[in-house]
Design a protein around this motif. Structure first.
Motif, mmCIF file in Angstrom:
data_model
loop_
_atom_site.group_PDB
_atom_site.id
_atom_site.type_symbol
_atom_site.label_atom_id
_atom_site.label_comp_id
_atom_site.label_asym_id
_atom_site.label_seq_id
_atom_site.Cartn_x
_atom_site.Cartn_y
_atom_site.Cartn_z
ATOM 1 N N ARG A 1 -6.335 0.136 3.883
ATOM 2 C CA ARG A 1 -5.253 -0.582 3.484
ATOM 3 C C ARG A 1 -5.224 -1.778 2.742
ATOM 4 N NH1 ARG A 1 -5.612 -1.711 8.607
ATOM 5 N NH2 ARG A 1 -4.306 -3.323 9.658
ATOM 6 N N ILE B 1 -6.489 -0.910 -0.820
ATOM 7 C CA ILE B 1 -5.532 -0.622 -1.604
ATOM 8 C C ILE B 1 -4.478 -1.407 -2.022
ATOM 9 C CG2 ILE B 1 -3.518 1.185 -1.309
ATOM 10 C CD1 ILE B 1 -5.053 2.817 0.639
ATOM 11 N N VAL B 2 -4.184 -2.396 -1.201
ATOM 12 C CA VAL B 2 -3.197 -3.438 -1.546
ATOM 13 C C VAL B 2 -3.821 -4.384 -2.697
ATOM 14 C CG1 VAL B 2 -2.352 -5.707 -0.947
ATOM 15 C CG2 VAL B 2 -2.048 -3.533 0.697
ATOM 16 N N HIS C 1 -3.755 -2.132 -5.946
ATOM 17 C CA HIS C 1 -2.511 -1.980 -6.346
ATOM 18 C C HIS C 1 -1.957 -3.364 -6.958
ATOM 19 C CE1 HIS C 1 -0.762 1.586 -3.843
ATOM 20 N NE2 HIS C 1 -1.906 1.963 -4.615
ATOM 21 N N ALA D 1 0.837 -1.228 0.002
ATOM 22 C CA ALA D 1 0.118 -0.009 0.071
ATOM 23 C C ALA D 1 0.667 1.240 -0.113
ATOM 24 C CB ALA D 1 -0.804 0.093 1.177
ATOM 25 N N PHE E 1 -0.179 -6.133 4.698
ATOM 26 C CA PHE E 1 -1.150 -4.843 5.037
ATOM 27 C C PHE E 1 -0.301 -4.125 5.838
ATOM 28 C CE2 PHE E 1 -3.783 -8.499 3.785
ATOM 29 C CZ PHE E 1 -4.319 -8.105 2.487
ATOM 30 N N VAL F 1 -1.141 6.721 3.263
ATOM 31 C CA VAL F 1 -2.134 5.836 3.226
ATOM 32 C C VAL F 1 -3.373 6.149 4.317
ATOM 33 C CG1 VAL F 1 -2.451 3.177 3.357
ATOM 34 C CG2 VAL F 1 -0.502 4.386 2.389
#
Length: 286
Positions: free
Chosen positions: A133, A136-137, A140, A88, A116, A128
């Motif tokens: 998170r 987001i991970v 991504h 993240a 994470f 972030v």
């Protein structure tokens, strides 16, 4: 059963290239490095110290991708990976390029272990939203897979918006490099493993007799073959009894934690683990 090595290396320890060369020379299967970009100076966020990890490791830890690039040049056989990278906290376009380059230069030996993160302050310093998170991970990684696998990559999400783009090199491994999720046995971590990864890196290895069957049930419920998902206990303090137990759970690879230190001390400690290599070679997973 195969055994790998991880160590939290700093600028005061054995160089990563020298350690990777020793890991390969002595017959281990893999070499993983962790990531923390920095340690915020806040009393309310102490590092989660475990056996073999020092407070200074969080302050002085080397960048794993730069370190692994040096290891590529002095090894030919072992797998090289992150354990774990805080995905993240990275720009996914740049990170995709770095990982694809490492996999290309190593001939397909790279494993992306991602996590994470537990340090709220570290994540927030990167901009972030800590509470988001996990999402987001996931996004991504999805954007990186597009860059790795598509001729003209394109991705549109909440956190990443990428119009059609060219990006080479592509990694040797397709459609993504081997991707493992690190963390505990909570539903979010195991759900992520089933949803978009190739396996799970539980820290240490406790509680796996219950967690591994649960992961397999979750995979079946999601329509995935449980046999596709590796379980690789990470940062483990090894013993013959522990390795025997893990082999009985179907674990085929274990990453042992090596305390960081001087070249002399690390070489000595690494050599002291070689009897476990011989023992692990006799174990068959069930």
């Amino acid at each position: 059963m195969q055994l790998g090595i991880t160590a939290f290396l700093t600028d005061r320890d054995m160089a990563p290239a020298a350690l990777a060369a020793a890991v390969e020379e002595l017959g281990f299967a893999s070499f993983y490095l962790p990531e923390h970009t920095h340690l915020p100076v806040r009393a309310d966020v102490p590092p989660a110290l475990v056996e073999g990890v020092r407070l200074d490791d969080y302050r002085r830890g080397l960048d794993p991708l730069v370190s692994l690039s040096s290891a590529i040049a002095v090894t030919e056989r072992i797998g090289l990976g992150t354990g774990v990278m805080l995905a993240a906290q990275h720009d996914p376009i740049a990170l995709a390029k770095q990982i694809a380059t490492l996999d290309h230069l190593s001939g397909g030996r790279f494993t992306l272990g991602i996590g994470f993160g537990w340090n709220r302050a570290e994540a927030e310093d990167h901009g972030v939203d800590f509470g988001r998170r996990h999402a987001i991970v996931r996004e991504h990684l999805a954007a990186m897979v597009a860059l790795w696998s598509e001729e003209q990559a394109e991705f549109h999400g909440e956190f990443v918006d990428l119009p059609p783009a060219w990006a080479w090199p592509k990694p040797v491994q397709q459609p993504r490099v081997r991707t493992l999720i690190g963390g505990g046995s909570g539903e979010k971590v195991l759900g992520a493993v089933v949803d978009y990864a190739d396996g799970w890196m539980p820290i240490g290895g406790r509680g796996l007799a219950e967690a591994i069957p649960r992961l397999r049930r979750m995979a079946e419920a999601a329509g995935r073959d449980p046999g596709e998902l590796s379980v690789i206990p990470f940062g483990t303090i090894g013993s013959e009894a522990k390795l025997t137990h893990l082999a009985g759970l179907g674990v085929g690879e274990v990453v042992l934690r090596l305390p960081a230190g001087s070249p002399t001390d690390m070489r000595r400690d690494l050599e002291s683990m070689t009897p476990l290599l011989e023992f692990a070679a006799t174990l068959e997973t069930t």
